[in-house]
Design a protein around this motif. Sequence first.
Motif, mmCIF file in Angstrom:
data_model
loop_
_atom_site.group_PDB
_atom_site.id
_atom_site.type_symbol
_atom_site.label_atom_id
_atom_site.label_comp_id
_atom_site.label_asym_id
_atom_site.label_seq_id
_atom_site.Cartn_x
_atom_site.Cartn_y
_atom_site.Cartn_z
ATOM 1 N N GLY A 70 -26.282 -8.645 -47.720
ATOM 2 C CA GLY A 70 -25.401 -7.794 -46.942
ATOM 3 C C GLY A 70 -25.757 -7.789 -45.478
ATOM 4 O O GLY A 70 -26.928 -7.652 -45.113
ATOM 5 N N ILE A 71 -24.750 -7.961 -44.633
ATOM 6 C CA ILE A 71 -24.913 -7.907 -43.180
ATOM 7 C C ILE A 71 -23.837 -6.991 -42.625
ATOM 8 O O ILE A 71 -22.654 -7.314 -42.667
ATOM 9 C CB ILE A 71 -24.794 -9.295 -42.526
ATOM 10 N N ALA A 72 -24.241 -5.828 -42.134
ATOM 11 C CA ALA A 72 -23.315 -4.882 -41.516
ATOM 12 C C ALA A 72 -22.115 -4.575 -42.413
ATOM 13 O O ALA A 72 -20.974 -4.564 -41.957
ATOM 14 C CB ALA A 72 -22.845 -5.419 -40.171
ATOM 15 N N GLY A 73 -22.361 -4.356 -43.702
ATOM 16 C CA GLY A 73 -21.293 -4.016 -44.619
ATOM 17 C C GLY A 73 -20.535 -5.196 -45.169
ATOM 18 O O GLY A 73 -19.649 -5.021 -46.008
ATOM 19 N N ASN A 74 -20.857 -6.406 -44.723
ATOM 20 C CA ASN A 74 -20.229 -7.625 -45.231
ATOM 21 C C ASN A 74 -21.150 -8.217 -46.289
ATOM 22 O O ASN A 74 -22.298 -8.547 -46.000
ATOM 23 C CB ASN A 74 -20.014 -8.615 -44.088
ATOM 24 N N HIS A 75 -20.641 -8.355 -47.523
ATOM 25 C CA HIS A 75 -21.506 -8.712 -48.641
ATOM 26 C C HIS A 75 -21.121 -10.049 -49.253
ATOM 27 O O HIS A 75 -19.968 -10.475 -49.221
ATOM 28 C CB HIS A 75 -21.450 -7.628 -49.719
ATOM 29 N N SER A 76 -22.133 -10.692 -49.821
ATOM 30 C CA SER A 76 -21.949 -11.939 -50.552
ATOM 31 C C SER A 76 -22.797 -11.877 -51.813
ATOM 32 O O SER A 76 -23.874 -11.273 -51.816
ATOM 33 C CB SER A 76 -22.366 -13.139 -49.693
ATOM 34 N N PRO B 164 -18.244 -15.328 -51.196
ATOM 35 C CA PRO B 164 -18.784 -15.618 -49.869
ATOM 36 C C PRO B 164 -18.560 -14.448 -48.925
ATOM 37 O O PRO B 164 -17.858 -13.486 -49.248
ATOM 38 C CB PRO B 164 -17.985 -16.847 -49.432
ATOM 39 N N TYR B 165 -19.176 -14.515 -47.777
ATOM 40 C CA TYR B 165 -18.924 -13.515 -46.748
ATOM 41 C C TYR B 165 -17.461 -13.570 -46.323
ATOM 42 O O TYR B 165 -16.804 -14.613 -46.411
ATOM 43 C CB TYR B 165 -19.815 -13.755 -45.536
ATOM 44 N N ASP B 166 -16.923 -12.432 -45.871
ATOM 45 C CA ASP B 166 -15.532 -12.373 -45.444
ATOM 46 C C ASP B 166 -15.262 -13.412 -44.363
ATOM 47 O O ASP B 166 -15.981 -13.489 -43.362
ATOM 48 C CB ASP B 166 -15.194 -10.982 -44.904
ATOM 49 N N GLY B 167 -14.226 -14.223 -44.590
ATOM 50 C CA GLY B 167 -13.848 -15.227 -43.619
ATOM 51 C C GLY B 167 -14.637 -16.517 -43.694
ATOM 52 O O GLY B 167 -14.417 -17.433 -42.893
ATOM 53 N N ALA B 168 -15.556 -16.597 -44.651
ATOM 54 C CA ALA B 168 -16.375 -17.803 -44.781
ATOM 55 C C ALA B 168 -16.056 -18.512 -46.090
ATOM 56 O O ALA B 168 -15.541 -17.914 -47.042
ATOM 57 C CB ALA B 168 -17.857 -17.442 -44.739
ATOM 58 N N SER B 169 -16.359 -19.783 -46.149
ATOM 59 C CA SER B 169 -16.162 -20.560 -47.367
ATOM 60 C C SER B 169 -17.440 -20.537 -48.194
ATOM 61 O O SER B 169 -18.509 -20.164 -47.712
ATOM 62 C CB SER B 169 -15.795 -22.003 -47.019
ATOM 63 N N ARG B 170 -17.324 -20.947 -49.449
ATOM 64 C CA ARG B 170 -18.490 -20.971 -50.323
ATOM 65 C C ARG B 170 -19.502 -22.003 -49.828
ATOM 66 O O ARG B 170 -19.141 -23.086 -49.393
ATOM 67 C CB ARG B 170 -18.078 -21.283 -51.758
ATOM 68 N N GLU B 171 -20.777 -21.620 -49.943
ATOM 69 C CA GLU B 171 -21.861 -22.496 -49.515
ATOM 70 C C GLU B 171 -22.716 -22.879 -50.713
ATOM 71 O O GLU B 171 -22.766 -22.160 -51.702
ATOM 72 C CB GLU B 171 -22.728 -21.792 -48.471
ATOM 73 N N PRO B 172 -23.429 -24.013 -50.644
ATOM 74 C CA PRO B 172 -24.303 -24.397 -51.748
ATOM 75 C C PRO B 172 -25.524 -23.502 -51.831
ATOM 76 O O PRO B 172 -25.915 -22.865 -50.851
ATOM 77 C CB PRO B 172 -24.691 -25.842 -51.398
#
Length: 353
Positions: free
Chosen positions: A162-168, A201-209
């Motif tokens: 979690g970063i500033a309420g943005n979760h993955s 993934p994080y909001d606005g980001a694509s899935r990462e390995p």
Amino acid sequence: MIRPIRRCLFLLACFALDLGGFTPATAQIGGQQAFSFLNLPTSAKLAGLGGINVSSRDADGTMLYGNPALLNADMDGRLALGYVDYLADIKQSTAAYVFNTVKAGRFGVGLTYLNYGDFKQYDPAGNPLGQFSVNEYALSIANAHTSGAFTLAATLKLAGSGIAGNHSFAALADVGGLFKHPEQDFTVGLVVRNAGIQLKPYDGASREPMPLDVEIGTSFKPEHLPFRFSFSAHHLQQLDIVYLDPNQRGQLNENGEEIKPKKSLGDKIARHFVIGGELLLSKNLNLRLGYNHLQRRELRLDNTAGGAGFSFGVMLRVSQFQLDYTHAGYHASGGANYFTIARNLDSLFKKPQ
């Protein structure tokens, strides 16, 4: 002002590196994976043996984070609590408990939580917007089955960030095996760690390995020597883990021409290996040391490496408690302190005869 800067550097390091390294001089092998904090050592013993170990088998339940096949009868009923004091205000807490069942095998349950502290937040115009926090965590459940000299095991992990309420979130697994010589102090371990997928993934980001790592290692104690050696190899799925920054300026030769750094075969091989050792002074007192060549290369500055890549630790048993401490060098500006305390809960709650 110094502490926030160092904390930001370490935060960037953990996101960028599989092994948590950072350096403005030589860059890193990571930066293309999420949840790289899962490759950070979570206990004093793991850190004391160089940060990676898949074969050192004893009563320390936190070794399930290195290889789930290290689960054994000496760990049954033991609870281990770990704490890591990184640079600035970055802290990590870990718990592990091992128990055995009659039919389903031996289980290990672990929880680790990494907190990077609070950061000040600003809008594009530089106006303060308060503070935000950054944290990562993982819940692990391991199961091991032993038949003769061989143990096979697997760990299922649910990780969050979690970063500033943005979760993955991500689901991962470790699969490991261990061979223990029936008569000698000799073990060989193999593990595939952090194979999985990013569920969200994080909001606005694509899935990462995920930070996949294939590791193999051996630990052995010569018959008449009070010292146990450990040799581990990591990132076996990727032959070349050396990264050279194309923007880094090289040294000048006698003609004033820039000499760019080049990869050498020796460095390519050495970065895959970690060396550790335990001086067995008595049943209740051990000393540990470790060296991680990749960390030393990735964490060094242009003019110095300090203690980067080296770790030193001690294990002390007092009454029913096992106390472990390790200091690991992560940068020329400082290192991390690892503390682990363990106790058998079965004996604690067992009714007197």
